[in-house]
Motif scaffolding. Structure first.
Motif, short mmCIF file in Angstrom:
data_model
loop_
_atom_site.label_atom_id
_atom_site.label_comp_id
_atom_site.label_asym_id
_atom_site.label_seq_id
_atom_site.Cartn_x
_atom_site.Cartn_y
_atom_site.Cartn_z
N GLY A 181 15.21 16.96 -5.98
CA GLY A 181 15.54 16.35 -4.70
C GLY A 181 14.43 15.45 -4.19
O GLY A 181 14.69 14.36 -3.66
N ALA A 182 13.20 15.88 -4.37
CA ALA A 182 12.07 15.06 -3.93
C ALA A 182 11.96 13.78 -4.74
O ALA A 182 11.67 12.71 -4.18
N SER A 183 12.21 13.86 -6.04
CA SER A 183 12.11 12.64 -6.85
C SER A 183 13.24 11.67 -6.52
O SER A 183 13.02 10.45 -6.49
N ILE A 184 14.42 12.18 -6.24
CA ILE A 184 15.53 11.30 -5.85
C ILE A 184 15.22 10.62 -4.52
O ILE A 184 15.42 9.41 -4.36
N THR A 185 14.72 11.39 -3.57
CA THR A 185 14.37 10.83 -2.26
C THR A 185 13.29 9.76 -2.40
O THR A 185 13.40 8.67 -1.81
N LEU A 186 12.27 10.05 -3.19
CA LEU A 186 11.20 9.08 -3.40
C LEU A 186 11.72 7.81 -4.06
O LEU A 186 11.34 6.70 -3.68
N ARG A 187 12.59 7.96 -5.03
CA ARG A 187 13.13 6.79 -5.73
C ARG A 187 13.95 5.91 -4.79
O ARG A 187 13.87 4.67 -4.85
N VAL A 188 14.72 6.52 -3.92
CA VAL A 188 15.51 5.75 -2.95
C VAL A 188 14.58 5.02 -1.98
O VAL A 188 14.78 3.83 -1.69
N LEU A 189 13.56 5.72 -1.48
CA LEU A 189 12.61 5.08 -0.57
C LEU A 189 11.85 3.95 -1.25
O LEU A 189 11.61 2.90 -0.65
N ILE A 190 11.48 4.16 -2.52
CA ILE A 190 10.78 3.11 -3.27
C ILE A 190 11.69 1.91 -3.46
O ILE A 190 11.26 0.76 -3.31
N LEU A 191 12.95 2.15 -3.79
CA LEU A 191 13.90 1.04 -3.96
C LEU A 191 14.04 0.23 -2.67
O LEU A 191 14.02 -1.01 -2.69
N LEU A 192 14.14 0.93 -1.54
CA LEU A 192 14.22 0.23 -0.24
C LEU A 192 12.93 -0.54 0.04
O LEU A 192 12.97 -1.67 0.54
N GLY A 193 11.80 0.06 -0.28
CA GLY A 193 10.51 -0.61 -0.08
C GLY A 193 10.37 -1.84 -0.95
O GLY A 193 9.88 -2.89 -0.50
N LEU A 194 10.78 -1.74 -2.20
CA LEU A 194 10.72 -2.90 -3.10
C LEU A 194 11.61 -4.03 -2.61
O LEU A 194 11.21 -5.20 -2.60
N PHE A 223 0.84 -1.20 0.00
CA PHE A 223 0.00 0.00 0.00
C PHE A 223 0.88 1.26 0.00
O PHE A 223 0.62 2.21 -0.76
N ILE A 224 1.90 1.27 0.83
CA ILE A 224 2.80 2.43 0.89
C ILE A 224 3.54 2.60 -0.44
O ILE A 224 3.72 3.73 -0.91
N LEU A 225 3.94 1.50 -1.07
CA LEU A 225 4.59 1.59 -2.38
C LEU A 225 3.64 2.19 -3.42
O LEU A 225 4.06 2.98 -4.27
N ALA A 226 2.36 1.83 -3.35
CA ALA A 226 1.38 2.39 -4.29
C ALA A 226 1.23 3.89 -4.08
O ALA A 226 1.17 4.66 -5.04
N VAL A 227 1.20 4.32 -2.82
CA VAL A 227 1.09 5.75 -2.52
C VAL A 227 2.34 6.48 -3.02
O VAL A 227 2.24 7.58 -3.62
N MET A 228 3.51 5.90 -2.80
CA MET A 228 4.74 6.55 -3.27
C MET A 228 4.81 6.59 -4.79
O MET A 228 5.35 7.54 -5.36
N ALA A 229 4.25 5.60 -5.47
CA ALA A 229 4.20 5.63 -6.94
C ALA A 229 3.32 6.78 -7.41
O ALA A 229 3.65 7.47 -8.38
N LEU A 230 2.21 7.01 -6.73
CA LEU A 230 1.35 8.15 -7.07
C LEU A 230 2.07 9.47 -6.82
O LEU A 230 1.97 10.41 -7.63
N LEU A 231 2.81 9.55 -5.72
CA LEU A 231 3.58 10.76 -5.45
C LEU A 231 4.67 10.98 -6.49
O LEU A 231 4.95 12.12 -6.88
N LEU A 232 5.28 9.89 -6.95
CA LEU A 232 6.35 9.99 -7.94
C LEU A 232 5.83 10.56 -9.25
O LEU A 232 6.54 11.27 -9.96
N MET A 233 4.57 10.28 -9.58
CA MET A 233 3.97 10.84 -10.79
C MET A 233 3.79 12.35 -10.69
O MET A 233 3.82 13.05 -11.69
N GLN A 234 3.58 12.86 -9.47
CA GLN A 234 3.26 14.26 -9.28
C GLN A 234 4.45 15.14 -8.97
O GLN A 234 4.40 16.34 -9.21
N VAL A 235 5.51 14.58 -8.45
CA VAL A 235 6.64 15.38 -7.97
C VAL A 235 7.40 16.00 -9.15
O VAL A 235 7.56 15.39 -10.20
N LYS A 236 7.80 17.25 -8.97
CA LYS A 236 8.55 17.97 -10.00
C LYS A 236 9.98 18.29 -9.54
O LYS A 236 10.87 18.43 -10.36
N ALA A 237 10.19 18.44 -8.26
CA ALA A 237 11.50 18.83 -7.74
C ALA A 237 12.48 17.67 -7.82
O ALA A 237 12.13 16.52 -7.57
#
Length: 121
Positions: free
Chosen positions: A66-79, A50-64
């Motif tokens: 630094g935020a996209s890098i942080t999200l990608r690292v968190l998603i990789l750890l979650g996966l 569920f958290i991975l799905a929420v982060m995927a939705l956030l990844l679609m919306q993020v423009k910055a």
């Protein structure tokens, strides 16, 4: 120019994989005789997907950047963590979903960047 859909295709693949993992984890948690019915491990897999799905939705919306890098690292750890938990639970379809999610994350790494870059004069 790329279309908005093609620039978000990696995040969409990640979202679909997370939702598929969530469906399999819910099935394993609630269906009798799956071997993990009602266990804490299956519940953790549900929450992680569920958290991975929420982060995927956030990844679609993020423009910055630094935020996209942080999200990608968190998603990789979650996966990785969800994949490991699924292996311990012997839920191979969740493992497959996490590998597909990793492919989506890799696709997202190659999306066109729309970051504001400073101009040096």
């Amino acid at each position: 120019m790329s279309s908005p859909l093609s620039s978000k295709s990696g995040a969409i693949v990640l979202l679909i994989a997370s939702l598929a993992g969530l469906a399999v984890a819910l099935y394993a948690y609630f269906t009798p005789l799956t071997g993990v019915t009602g266990t804490l491990g299956a519940l953790v897999a549900i929450v992680a997907c569920f958290i991975l799905a929420v982060m995927a939705l956030l990844l679609m919306q993020v423009k910055a950047r630094g935020a996209s890098i942080t999200l990608r690292v968190l998603i990789l750890l979650g996966l990785a963590g969800t994949f490991f938990a699924a292996m311990l639970l012997h839920q191979w379809w969740i493992c497959v979903a996490m590998v597909v999610g990793l492919i989506g994350l890799i696709l997202d790494l190659f999306r066109p960047a729309h970051y504001a870059r400073p101009t040096h004069t």
